[in-house]
Design a protein around this motif. Structure first.
Motif, PDB file in Angstrom:
ATOM      1  N   SER A  15       0.799  -1.224   0.000  1.00  0.00           N
ATOM      2  CA  SER A  15       0.000   0.000   0.000  1.00  0.00           C
ATOM      3  C   SER A  15       0.831   1.274   0.000  1.00  0.00           C
ATOM      4  O   SER A  15       0.306   2.360  -0.245  1.00  0.00           O
ATOM      5  CB  SER A  15      -0.913   0.000   1.227  1.00  0.00           C
TER       6      SER A  15
ATOM      7  N   THR B   7       0.323   0.536  -6.430  1.00  0.00           N
ATOM      8  CA  THR B   7      -1.071   0.732  -6.786  1.00  0.00           C
ATOM      9  C   THR B   7      -1.191   2.150  -7.311  1.00  0.00           C
ATOM     10  O   THR B   7      -0.291   2.961  -7.157  1.00  0.00           O
ATOM     11  CB  THR B   7      -1.984   0.560  -5.561  1.00  0.00           C
TER      12      THR B   7
ATOM     13  N   HIS C 104      -3.317   4.295  -6.261  1.00  0.00           N
ATOM     14  CA  HIS C 104      -4.056   5.073  -5.278  1.00  0.00           C
ATOM     15  C   HIS C 104      -3.094   5.864  -4.414  1.00  0.00           C
ATOM     16  O   HIS C 104      -1.907   5.577  -4.318  1.00  0.00           O
ATOM     17  CB  HIS C 104      -4.899   4.143  -4.402  1.00  0.00           C
TER      18      HIS C 104
ATOM     19  N   PRO D 214      -2.151   5.117   2.053  1.00  0.00           N
ATOM     20  CA  PRO D 214      -2.955   5.328   3.258  1.00  0.00           C
ATOM     21  C   PRO D 214      -2.246   6.264   4.227  1.00  0.00           C
ATOM     22  O   PRO D 214      -1.024   6.418   4.171  1.00  0.00           O
ATOM     23  CB  PRO D 214      -3.101   3.923   3.842  1.00  0.00           C
TER      24      PRO D 214
ATOM     25  N   ARG E 166     -11.434  -1.732   0.074  1.00  0.00           N
ATOM     26  CA  ARG E 166     -11.953  -0.363   0.033  1.00  0.00           C
ATOM     27  C   ARG E 166     -11.249   0.489  -1.018  1.00  0.00           C
ATOM     28  O   ARG E 166     -11.788   1.476  -1.502  1.00  0.00           O
ATOM     29  CB  ARG E 166     -11.814   0.295   1.403  1.00  0.00           C
ATOM     30  N   ARG E 167     -10.035   0.081  -1.368  1.00  0.00           N
ATOM     31  CA  ARG E 167      -9.251   0.842  -2.354  1.00  0.00           C
ATOM     32  C   ARG E 167      -9.355   0.229  -3.754  1.00  0.00           C
ATOM     33  O   ARG E 167      -8.530   0.519  -4.624  1.00  0.00           O
ATOM     34  CB  ARG E 167      -7.792   0.894  -1.889  1.00  0.00           C
TER      35      ARG E 167
ATOM     36  N   LEU F 118      -6.875  -1.469   3.363  1.00  0.00           N
ATOM     37  CA  LEU F 118      -5.781  -1.340   2.395  1.00  0.00           C
ATOM     38  C   LEU F 118      -6.065  -2.053   1.078  1.00  0.00           C
ATOM     39  O   LEU F 118      -5.347  -1.826   0.098  1.00  0.00           O
ATOM     40  CB  LEU F 118      -4.480  -1.893   2.990  1.00  0.00           C
TER      41      LEU F 118
END
Length: 452
Positions: free
Chosen positions: A82, A228, A230, A233, A293-294, A290
């Motif tokens: 993540s 990733t 995204h 976090p 939800r992502r 992690l």
């Protein structure tokens, strides 16, 4: 069989174990099984009971630690995937200020090292070390030595790792109190390692060309492309995921100590506060926060967490074989014989545990094997001690396995390779650092022994 004969067999078994691992290059799993069978045969354990004894010792340990190892590895893989390690590093660096970046990253290493194996965790933080050293225009050693040292201290001291968890099982130490005490002592040891690393870093060490080039091409913190697409976090999320299992284990222990036996909360926390369940809860939350939800699919999540299993197999097998060896030592009467000798010569158990573990660590390299073997040898000597004393002797054993990391230790090569140290410089820095930290951990633990 006489006490002298049993002790000679014990000595011969340790020597044979070292020869198999060091000279014959046998895998520790195979070496431990061979030695276990030979000890069982030579000490007169009935032929029909030898395999049963080995299976009982191995099964007892694996039932206790296999789930801890696997679940901790899965949690570490999710955090690494993540980009959470960098988020945690950036947050602490901002909070402590640029002048305390090394201290901030050392705290990050302490936190990340709680659920993640030493070698795996160190590889996870290597991009941080290279990136921050490039920004600061300093050697990676400035960051790497204290970070590696504190991760190893956590690795040997906390029952979220195989050595301490197995020792707790063999010596019947209460896991929750081992976690609480281990955290306290590891923090002090980490501080010692941080300041001693600063002293070591007053000298300049020649880096390998490979590491120098990797440092120059490292991406700056905050600019690295993640695995990733995204945003990583937040640091609070990562910190929370790591703190959850620790908090559950500690709270479970406190509930057992403070609440009445029939209390409902105590009964619930007795289950939830065990390390496997606590880690399972944290892994479940991490899988959602992690992963799912992502936007991660269930299939991908299964592949990511499943990738942690092969790397854990080696540690699990060695720990299981160590449990078998410990079981044979007890069943053969060697444990009782050693306990009688220690009592006769009046050697305190605390230094005995530390020195035995330190010698075994220096001799064959593996901290886990050193802890397992020492625990097996001393298991009978601890019978009748107070629970707090058992926890402290377990910690003394663990900190003995922290010191003298050198060329026969896989961790030595991981650290020196990634930090660009030659073997002589590695011995002058990493080996000395781990030994100083191990000795400091022992003295803090011994001080607690005087108090309790």
């Amino acid at each position: 069989m006489s006490t002298t004969a049993l002790l000679l067999i014990a000595l011969a078994s340790v020597v044979l174990l070292l020869l198999l691992v060091i000279k014959a290059k046998a895998h520790p799993f195979v070496a431990l099984l061979i030695v276990s069978l030979l000890v069982a045969f030579t000490t007169g354990i009935p032929a029909g009971d030898i395999i049963k004894t080995v299976e009982k010792g191995m099964g007892g340990i694996l039932g206790h630690i296999a789930s801890i190892i696997i679940l901790g590895s899965m949690l570490g893989v999710l955090i690494e995937m993540s980009g959470g390690a960098e988020s945690l590093a950036k947050k602490l660096t901002q909070a402590l200020g640029p002048k305390r970046t090394i201290a901030a990253l050392t705290i990050v290493a302490f936190i990340l090292g709680t659920p993640v194996f030493f070698e795996v965790g160190f590889i996870i933080i290597i991009p941080l070390i290279y990136g921050f050293s490039k920004v600061s225009h300093v050697s990676p050693l400035k960051f790497g030595l204290p970070m590696a040292g504190v991760m190893l201290a956590v690795h040997v001291a906390l029952p979220t790792h195989p050595g301490a968890a197995a020792a707790a099982s063999i010596l019947h130490a209460e896991v929750g109190w081992l976690m609480i005490t281990g955290l306290f002592v590891a923090m002090i040891v980490g501080i010692v390692g941080y300041f001693y690393s600063r002293m070591l870093n007053k000298r300049n060490y020649q880096l390998s060309i490979n590491v120098f080039e990797q440092q120059q091409t490292a991406e700056l913190p905050g600019s690295a492309k993640k695995k990733t697409h995204h945003v990583p976090p937040s640091a609070w999320v990562i910190g929370g995921l790591i703190v959850i299992p620790i908090a559950l284990i500690v709270f479970g222990t406190l509930c057992q100590a403070l609440l009445a036996e029939g209390n409902l909360l105590r009964q619930i926390m007795t289950i939830i506060g065990t390390p496997p369940v606590a880690l399972l809860i944290s892994l479940g939350i991490a899988s959602w926060v992690l992963g799912l939800r992502r936007g991660m699919s269930l299939k991908k999540l299964g592949e990511v967490t499943g990738s942690a299993i092969p790397s854990s197999a080696d540690v699990i097998l060695v720990a299981g074989a160590g449990g078998a060896f410990g079981g044979v030592l007890v069943a053969s009467g060697i444990g009782n014989a050693l306990a009688e000798v220690l009592e006769a010569i009046h050697l305190p158990l605390m230094p005995a545990a530390f020195l035995l573990s330190l010698v075994l660590r220096a001799s064959q390299g593996s901290a886990t094997v050193a802890i397992l073997t020492t625990s097996g040898l001393l298991s009978q000597a601890l019978v009748g001690l107070e629970p707090a004393q058992t926890v402290l002797i377990t910690l003394s054993t663990c900190f003995g396995a922290l010191g003298l990391s050198h060329v026969n230790d896989a961790g030595f090569w991981v650290v020196t390779r990634y930090l660009g140290l030659s073997v002589p410089d590695g011995l002058k820095t990493w080996t000395v650092l781990t030994t100083v930290m191990g000795i400091s951990g022992f003295f803090v633990t011994w001080a607690l022994w005087v108090v309790v």
